[in-house]
Enzyme design. Structure first.
Site, short mmCIF file in Angstrom:
data_model
loop_
_atom_site.label_atom_id
_atom_site.label_comp_id
_atom_site.label_asym_id
_atom_site.label_seq_id
_atom_site.Cartn_x
_atom_site.Cartn_y
_atom_site.Cartn_z
CE LYS A 79 -6.51 12.61 6.07
NZ LYS A 79 -7.29 11.87 5.06
CB SER A 154 -6.13 8.17 5.73
OG SER A 154 -6.75 9.13 4.91
CB SER A 178 -9.71 8.75 3.85
OG SER A 178 -8.75 7.74 3.68
N1 GLN Z 1 -8.28 3.29 2.71
C1 GLN Z 1 -8.12 3.69 1.35
C2 GLN Z 1 -6.70 3.58 0.92
O1 GLN Z 1 -5.93 3.10 1.68
C3 GLN Z 1 -8.65 5.07 1.14
C4 GLN Z 1 -7.74 6.13 1.57
C5 GLN Z 1 -8.30 7.49 1.39
O2 GLN Z 1 -9.48 7.66 1.15
N2 GLN Z 1 -7.43 8.49 1.49
O3 GLN Z 1 -6.33 3.97 -0.15
#
Ligand code: GLN
Length: 478
Positions: A79, A154, A178
């Site tokens: 990532k 994400s 994410s």
């Molecule tokens: N979708 C969640 C957010 O927008 C989690 C994001 C994540 O785990 N980095 O914060």
């Protein structure tokens, strides 16, 4: 002929030692697949040109009969928020354009020590804020099961790299879901370790009290192998811990199903889509048939988890993102004075979601509002933690769907932040509590003629990842 799409770390090791496959061939295969598929899927931000060299070194070692290390010659996708020395890292944000990492993240160092190869860095929601990878400054990533749909986020790029056969394994980060949510949308395994089990050194911080790095893989066993490599106390992350994990079977017997969102009687409610509810019910029956006792449990405070998360997380985001000022990292906009340089750099560099959260975070921390929002959210967080602690006295594991829906359409939720935030409803409480959880693929449901993957989430008490692997392996037999 090697069937590349069925490969796992375990099977690759066997093929390597039997001489039926070389690391060079494997890297060549993935690079070929990337060339073919990635112009459409957009999983990778960059494909590295030194993977072959690393593969040749691995092959040489294997030929010379050295016992291969745990990840010898295994090609990874990383990532874009995890630092690899000498490579660019950008968290898919314009503000980090041109930034090259000057050191390895601890997880990268550990993978390297075990012989892993890095194929490239993957697309993500900007600074890991999002559930669809549409918040990337470099275009959305697409779901390989249906390219009109999102891969989740994400860590969408990492999940697509593995699901689309463009890497054997990947690293992602999980602050509120994410790793698990994109894994569920893409039909792969995703593990969010216990908070503190894996070092965060070299992970570009989103919300430091919630962030964890973890693997995205084809099998539960692969996730376990990678977890065992990356975990452990690190002096560079004072929140990391050395946990003594039981090595043998933990023999989990009872699985709890939290009533609040997943009541056996009321399934289909609370935004849980019927197709997913059915698969979830099926997973419960499956565990029953395997001899597990299923208990209905209660986590009354999780009703407030999303509200607490969307206060605690942006508060930490606003603090963490203050370092991007145009002076120290990445891109800089010109201005008449220092203040203008800061302001213009941030205005041009941050996308709308990052800006929204910085503003929200600054607000909930501000004098006069701190007690009403931030301090109260911290109390709720404590209660959520207690709920988990209480129920884990009665059950060995908890079971939930990973997501309320299968992959949604690109563009469907991007202009409605609230409906996007609701996608995290099953994953966020886990980060607030700090417990580990894994998403395991559990078949597909049909939508508009396409088969979309479903993920089932297993949750364990702090530092009981072994229970996740054990039960996860049983679930994936299906
Ligand atoms: N979708 C969640 C957010 O927008 C989690 C994001 C994540 O785990 N980095 O914060």
């Amino acid at each position: 002929m090697t069937n590349y799409s069925n490969l796992t770390i375990k099977s690759v090791r066997e093929l390597f030692t039997n001489g039926e496959l070389s690391a060079r061939e494997l890297v060549a295969h993935y690079q070929e697949e990337i060339k073919k598929k990635d112009p459409e899927l957009n999983a990778y931000r960059e494909v590295f040109d030194d993977a072959f060299k690393a593969a040749e070194e691995a092959d040489k070692k294997i030929k010379e009969g050295e016992t291969p290390r745990a990840l010898e010659g295994i090609p990874f996708a990383i990532k874009d928020n995890i630092l690899i020395k000498g490579k660019m890292a950008g968290a898919s944000s314009k503000i980090l354009e041109g930034y090259t990492a000057s050191y390895d993240a601890t997880v990268i160092e550990k993978l390297r020590e075990e012989g892993a190869i890095f194929l490239g860095r993957t697309n993500m929601d900007e600074f890991a804020m999002g559930s669809s990878t549409e918040n990337s400054a470099y275009g959305a990533t697409k779901n390989p099961y249906d390219v009109s749909r999102v891969p989740g986020g994400s860590s969408g790029g990492s999940a697509v790299a593995v699901a689309g056969d463009m890497a054997l394994a990947a690293l992602g980060s999980d602050t509120g879901g994410s790793i698990r949510q994109p894994a569920a949308f893409c039909g792969v395994v995703g593990l969010k370790p216990t908070y503190g089990a894996v070092s965060r050194s070299g992970l570009i911080a989103m919300a430091s009290s919630l962030d964890q790095v973890g693997p995205i893989t084809k099998s539960v066993r692969d996730a376990e192998i990678i977890f065992d490599v990356i975990r452990g106390r690190d002096d560079l992350d004072s929140t990391s811990l050395e946990a003594k994990l039981p090595s043998g079977r933990s023999a989990s017997k009872t699985i709890g199903v939290p009533r609040e969102y997943f009541s056996l009687k009321e399934m289909g409610k609370e935004g849980l889509e019927e197709g997913i509810a059915k698969k979830f019910q099926e997973s419960i029956e499956f565990f029953k048939a395997k001899g597990f006792e299923i208990k209905e449990v209660s986590l009354p405070s999780v009703d407030y988890a999303l509200a607490a998360y969307y206060i605690v997380m942006p508060a930490e985001v606003s603090a963490n993102l203050s370092r991007f000022d145009g002076i120290r990292y990445g891109s800089r906009a010109e201005g008449k004075n220092l203040l203008e340089v800061y302001a213009k750099t941030r205005e041009k560099g941050f996308g709308p979601e990052a800006r929204r959260r910085v503003i929200l975070g600054a607000y909930v921390l501000s004098a006069g509002y701190y007690d009403a929002y931030y301090a109260r959210a911290q109390k709720v967080r404590y209660m959520i933690r207690k709920d988990f602690e209480n129920e884990f006295k009665n059950v060995d594991l908890l079971l939930t769907p990973t997501t309320p829906h299968p992959a949604f359409k690109i563009g469907e939720k991007v202009s409605d932040p609230l409906s996007m935030y609701l996608e995290d409803i099953y994953t966020v409480p886990i980060n607030l509590a700090g417990v580990p959880a894994i998403s395991v693929p559990f078949g597909t449901i049909e939508k508009e003629g396409k088969n979309l993957p479903v993920g089932i989430q297993l949750i364990a008490p702090w530092h009981e990842e072994r229970r996740l692997f054990e039960a996860g392996k049983i679930l994936e037999e299906k």
